[in-house]
Design a protein around this motif. Sequence first.
Motif, PDB file in Angstrom:
ATOM      1  N   PRO A  38      -3.097  -6.302   2.290  1.00 40.90           N
ATOM      2  CA  PRO A  38      -4.547  -6.495   2.387  1.00 40.90           C
ATOM      3  C   PRO A  38      -5.271  -6.488   1.045  1.00 40.90           C
ATOM      4  CG  PRO A  38      -3.780  -4.891   4.013  1.00 40.90           C
ATOM      5  CD  PRO A  38      -2.625  -5.168   3.115  1.00 40.90           C
ATOM      6  N   SER A  39      -4.745  -5.776   0.059  1.00 39.11           N
ATOM      7  CA  SER A  39      -5.430  -5.676  -1.236  1.00 39.11           C
ATOM      8  C   SER A  39      -4.994  -6.755  -2.220  1.00 39.11           C
ATOM      9  CB  SER A  39      -5.184  -4.301  -1.856  1.00 39.11           C
ATOM     10  OG  SER A  39      -3.803  -4.102  -2.092  1.00 39.11           O
ATOM     11  N   GLU A  49       0.817  -1.214   0.000  1.00 37.60           N
ATOM     12  CA  GLU A  49       0.000   0.000   0.000  1.00 37.60           C
ATOM     13  C   GLU A  49       0.855   1.270   0.000  1.00 37.60           C
ATOM     14  OE1 GLU A  49      -3.174   0.270  -0.377  1.00 37.60           O
ATOM     15  OE2 GLU A  49      -3.740  -1.831  -0.253  1.00 37.60           O
ATOM     16  N   VAL A  82       1.350  -8.108  -6.204  1.00 43.56           N
ATOM     17  CA  VAL A  82       0.604  -7.316  -5.218  1.00 43.56           C
ATOM     18  C   VAL A  82       0.527  -8.115  -3.917  1.00 43.56           C
ATOM     19  CG1 VAL A  82      -1.565  -6.161  -4.678  1.00 43.56           C
ATOM     20  CG2 VAL A  82      -0.730  -6.231  -7.045  1.00 43.56           C
ATOM     21  N   THR A  87      -1.992 -15.830  -0.933  1.00 43.87           N
ATOM     22  CA  THR A  87      -1.748 -14.775  -1.919  1.00 43.87           C
ATOM     23  C   THR A  87      -0.602 -15.154  -2.857  1.00 43.87           C
ATOM     24  OG1 THR A  87      -0.309 -13.651  -0.329  1.00 43.87           O
ATOM     25  CG2 THR A  87      -2.607 -12.950  -0.424  1.00 43.87           C
TER      26      THR A  87
END
Length: 325
Positions: A272-273, A48, A269, A243
């Motif tokens: 959290p996203s 982020e 990426v 992830t």
Amino acid sequence: MRIQGCLRSMLVALAVATSALAAPACSKSPEITAESIDDNWALTEQHEPGSVVMTVAPDGQVKVLVKDRDGKPIEEGVSGTVTLKAPGKGGAPTTVELVPEPKSGGVLTAKLPALEDDLTEVGYEFKAKGSELKGVLHVPRGGTRELEENAKNGQDIKLDGTKGPNGGVLQIVGDDVIEIVADKETGDVRVYVLDLNLKPVPIGEREIKLGITRGGGSEVIVLAPGPDRLYFTGKLTVKVNPTKITVVVKDGGHTNVVLCGYRPRSVIVVGPSAPVLGILVATTWAVKVVARPTVVVHDDDDDDGRVIIVRKGKGKGKHKWRHKH
């Protein structure tokens, strides 16, 4: 006296020459800079607050560049550590502080122990502009370069969005295509080796392990052969879709390691996203395993652009993928 004067002149001239030779060494350019790190087998993880560009060499040499949200290198005020955790060693992890590389435009370096295992966990924690960036890489003996090269080898074959026969994630590893799937109720993991028609075949003498990364942690799972060596089995410690998955496949003295879904020079990426790999499904394990591998004879004059698999061996399901242009 004239002889002594000549000797003094010679000594002065020699000292000047030595200083001239030493001067370029003092101004030696860094091996990797902010401009060149992307071209040196680095992986980029997007957080982020910014991104981390990191390369890990087989000898344990680590080079890192932290960028802000706009993709600009942060040259000052970055600090942090990298930690090597070798699986199955039983010893404490090795943590080393990163130091700035002079004249590099923001690159930091550290020296970890050499990569001795087929999969080693390298974690990082950085502070930059008041933000923290934490992550984990699972790297093979060849470091991040091996991951990049293996991603190049499989980039022509597209499996994106295709589900396996059990609803799991598909990935090409060397000459194999595998399915990674887990029961969402129990966390039991299975890995299947698939044939031309994406049907499971016996696993032969292969060995497989998974490096799992998810929000809040990571783990390495060494899978065991299932009954009659029809698939591999293991268990997630936390029933959460990962992830990132790094896969190690050993077969016939060869080891291949890939990062699932990764394309060369793409951005991973994290945080959290980050998108997840949907390996957790509701399954009854009803898909049957084909008793023998398929043998496909390919006519080189055929130019229909298909992906071709050639299989051979007794139960090993050895095969070769080729993408025709």
